[in-house]
Write an enzyme that holds these catalytic residues in place. Structure first.
Site, PDB file in Angstrom:
ATOM      1  N   VAL A 649       0.659  -1.128  -0.162  1.00  0.00           N
ATOM      2  CA  VAL A 649      -0.048   0.063   0.081  1.00  0.00           C
ATOM      3  C   VAL A 649       0.809   1.331   0.017  1.00  0.00           C
ATOM      4  O   VAL A 649       0.481   2.331  -0.233  1.00  0.00           O
ATOM      5  CB  VAL A 649      -0.759   0.110   1.223  1.00  0.00           C
ATOM      6  CG1 VAL A 649      -2.022  -1.045   1.157  1.00  0.00           C
ATOM      7  CG2 VAL A 649      -0.227  -0.071   2.412  1.00  0.00           C
ATOM      8  N   ASP A 650       2.038   1.100   0.323  1.00  0.00           N
ATOM      9  CA  ASP A 650       2.911   2.305   0.180  1.00  0.00           C
ATOM     10  C   ASP A 650       3.453   2.479  -1.131  1.00  0.00           C
ATOM     11  O   ASP A 650       4.307   3.437  -1.334  1.00  0.00           O
ATOM     12  CB  ASP A 650       4.183   2.005   1.322  1.00  0.00           C
ATOM     13  CG  ASP A 650       5.100   1.053   1.163  1.00  0.00           C
ATOM     14  OD1 ASP A 650       4.947   0.129   0.186  1.00  0.00           O
ATOM     15  OD2 ASP A 650       6.002   0.605   1.883  1.00  0.00           O
TER      16      ASP A 650
END
Length: 780
Positions: A649-650
């Site tokens: 998700v980063d």
């Protein structure tokens, strides 16, 4: 109940065992549990190949067996029967609606790409094409599989989440324990709001993982079975060790370590290439209760020094030099520099320096310890019996951002979990020859080169060199040489070999292969199909595994024989694993959805802390969504319950308010027939906030052109939407990768942002020259 047992010959807990040789998949499949929705009206499918068959349904409606949501009374009964679990009830938090009957859908979830219609293909009968959604096991394969049906998987899975204490106790009991654990099998707190996060499995049980890997096999009569086949970087250099020979060498190293003062609980850093001495050193540490920390032998002296200063080892094990591909790496010099840096901070460690000769090169710059001293020690070494919760190893995650995280795994639960996941995810049989291309410097080399296979009594291939050296056919040369039946590798390697063309694959037989595996990142559907069609001749299922350094073993993976596969999907959770997808507020989302992938309730293989920094452990993994382990990954679940990983998700780019996963854009780019590989990063954009910057490697022989650039952008627009169209396509002859195949996105971000004076350390790259090539093409 689980009927059979882990024996020293490698038969794991499960339904039954098979000694049958690899099979050919030529028989038609019996009516499967998943149906082509178009078959209810008896319309035939259109196929490009006359051998491919649509799977027809009977006139009555058929459904998959699913674990039903528990009623309140069932929850109460489960709670009363699981009181032995300690502080928390490990059995209650089951997720409903894991699986659903197949329904029509035109576009699969995020990261899967577009599949225009729902067709099916059977192992061995036809190639998987862009028209195919489902790949079924053949009747022959399913009949001989350890898990022969979806129903059997669901029976075991349901028990594993309803009664984890009983399920895992039955499995753990098949190993050697000096003393059994107490009444509390599992004790945990996953909710940071209720105090310190902790996990314990089999606390009070006394065992030793080295004994279970080696002595148990020898004692059962399998001492003459090959444990390791080793293949050197240069052709013609190879070796093998039986379980008896391996045990003897492990004991000698263990006795040496004891003699120089290493004791239970001491740390030992191992900085070695993929020699047999690497797993030997790991096992020697485990035998005497020392905590090993393997550092990938591609890290720089500064990175190694960071890890030495953090865990303060008694000993650092290394060798003089290694040749990987055509490049010589002087490991001893790197260790000397790292120890010099560590000494400035008051850290003093001894060095075990093994001699190593490869090809025509021999480096003997300093006195050698291993060849001169270690063989003088006894081949018998008393085992140090340890508690199930005593530390087994430290493994540091990448230090590209901030201080490296020392992931700590303990002994008992990790032993039980890695053995079980290895057996079922690869449908392991005692006759198999298994090869995982990973390095032991990463978690895959711990769980699925060393511990998982040896706990099952497997024969393991270890390869020292680069997979494309001296040419891209080296992997299949090794497969044929050792008659490899199970081949486990990374999507990066698959795409690289795919780019080099089919000829390097098809010139070799590969007839021994029966199961393929994928690890490390989501595999895009086009690479999946190439792996399946070309490497596996459309007859080998692919175990596409999702897991992490922190999880210790597989979390979501297709189990061969049990489930139809969707190219690019990790499929369903492993026993005892309860994945959930949550929104930004931490609320669980049911059914078809996309969000953040979390896990509720512990599993035996989970890590226990970050070494010396429990606060960071809690903050990183349990604070974002209280009550859950947060994986850091994005995930989609389709209408049938299949899980699709969409990347970290980063690695999400926020373009004009649209959150776009880089893996999703990369998958769309690679679906273009002239794109071999892609890596996407975000860059600042004065209007959108962030823009999408794509590095694209083309298939060999394809020239760069503006027309192709436009076609690639159009491909992304069509598959995802106009908002996901790359702002920039940067031609890339190659991508900056470590020798393990990991793409260094940190470097790509700096190039994309033109911060060329901030590229940082490139010493771990397999080919540092790629960076200069990318910079030169920045304005093309």
């Amino acid at each position: 109940m689980i009927s059979s047992s882990f024996t020293a010959g490698g038969v794991g807990v499960g339904l039954r065992t098979h000694d049958s040789p690899p099979v050919t998949y030529i028989k038609p499949l019996l009516t499967p549990p998943i149906l082509d929705h178009r078959c209810n009206n008896n319309k035939k499918s259109k196929f490009r190949s006359s051998t491919r068959r649509s799977v027809k349904a009977p006139q009555t409606q058929a459904f998959l067996l699913v674990p039903h949501p528990f009623s309140q009374s069932e929850h109460t009964a489960a709670a009363s029967s699981s009181s032995v679990l300690g502080m928390t009830n490990c059995s209650l938090n089951t997720t409903t609606n894991h699986l659903r009957h197949v329904e029509s859908m035109a576009v699969l979830p995020s990261g899967a790409g577009k599949i225009p219609r729902l067709n099916a293909v059977i192992l061995g009968e036809a190639l998987a094409s862009e028209e195919d959604d489902l790949v079924f096991p053949s009747d022959d394969f399913a009949r001989q599989a350890l898990l022969p049906s979806a129903q059997k998987y669901l029976e075991m899975y349901k028990r594993s989440v309803e009664d984890p204490a009983g399920f895992w106790s039955d499995i753990a009991s098949q190993f050697l324990w000096k003393s059994k654990w107490g009444d509390t099998v599992c004790s945990e707190n996953f909710d940071i709001r209720n105090g310190n996060v902790y996990v314990q499995w089999f606390k009070g049980g006394i065992t030793n993982i080295c004994y279970n890997c080696l002595d148990r096999n020898v004692d059962s009569g399998n001492g003459d079975k090959i444990a390791f086949h080793w293949e050197g970087n240069e052709r013609g250099f190879h070796d093998s060790l039986t379980y008896t020979q391996l045990l003897s060498q492990v004991c000698q190293v263990a006795n040496y370590l004891r003699d120089i003062g290493v004791k239970k609980g001491d740390a030992v850093v191992i900085y070695l290439p993929m020699l047999m001495e690497l797993p030997i050193a790991m096992l020697a540490c485990a035998r005497i209760g020392a905590v090993h920390s393997v550092v990938f032998a591609g890290f720089s002296a500064d990175s190694l020094a960071q890890r030495i200063m953090d865990c303060k080892p008694k000993v650092v094990l290394t060798c003089n030099a290694v040749k990987r591909g055509s490049k010589v790496i002087h490991l001893k010099d790197i260790v000397d520099a790292a120890l010099s840096e560590s000494a400035k901070n008051g850290i003093s460690s001894a060095v075990l320096h093994i001699a190593y000769s490869f090809g025509i090169l021999t480096y003997k710059k300093t006195p050698l310890v291993s060849k001169d001293v270690v063989p003088t020690y006894s081949t018998i070494c008393e085992v140090e019996w340890v508690d199930a919760e005593d530390p087994l190893f430290l493994l540091y995650t990448s230090g590209s951002t901030g201080k490296p995280k020392g992931v700590l795994h303990t002994t008992g639960g990790y032993m039980v979990y890695t053995a079980t996941t290895f057996k079922y995810a690869f449908d392991y049989k005692p006759s198999d020859i298994y090869w995982c291309t990973a390095d032991c410097g990463w978690i895959t080399g711990h769980s699925y080169v060393t511990y998982g296979p040896l706990l099952n009594g497997a024969t393991v291939v270890i390869y020292e060199g680069a997979p494309n050296y001296p040419d891209p056919g080296r992997c299949w040369d090794i497969v044929d040489k050792f008659k490899v039946t199970i081949f486990y590798t990374a999507p990066t390697l698959v795409r690289s070999l795919m780019r080099d063309g089919d000829a390097y694959v098809t010139r070799y037989s590969r007839k021994s292969l029966r199961v393929l595996g994928s690890v490390g990142e989501p595999i895009n559907p086009s690479a999946w199909r190439w792996f399946f069609n070309v490497v596996g001749d459309s007859r080998c299922p692919i175990s596409d595994t999702w897991w992490q350094t922190e999880t210790g073993g597989f979390m979501i993976a297709p189990l061969p024989g049990a489930w139809p596969q969707k190219p690019g999907s990790a499929t369903f959770p492993f026993f005892g694993v309860q994945p959930v997808i949550v929104d930004e507020k931490g609320v669980e989302i049911e059914g078809e959805c996309s969000g953040y992938l979390c896990v509720k309730s512990s599993w035996p293989g989970t890590f226990r802390t970050l070494y010396g920094d429990h606060e960071r452990y809690e903050t990183t993994y349990f604070k974002p969504f209280p009550g859950y382990y947060f994986s850091g990954d994005g995930c989609s679940r389709d209408k049938d319950g299949y899980y699709w990983l969409t990347g970290r998700v980063d690695d999400v780019i926020n373009v004009s308010g649209h959150r776009i996963g880089t893996a999703e854009v990369e998958s769309a780019l690679v679906s273009h027939p002239q794109c071999a590989e892609a890596a996407v990063v975000g860059v600042e954009h004065e209007v959108k906030g962030q823009g999408i910057y794509a590095f694209v490697t083309l298939v060999d022989g394809i020239p760069y052109s503006e027309e192709l650039r436009r076609n690639l952008i159009t491909t992304v627009r069509n598959q995802i939407g106009p908002f996901a169209a790359p702002d920039r396509i940067h031609w890339a002859p190659g991508l900056p990768k470590t020798r393990s195949g990991k793409i260094m996105r940190r470097i790509l971000r700096k190039i994309a942002s033109r911060q060329l004076d901030e590229l940082g350390d490139t010493s771990t790259l397999a080919d540092p020259g790629v960076v200069d090539q990318l910079i030169a093409l920045a304005d093309c």
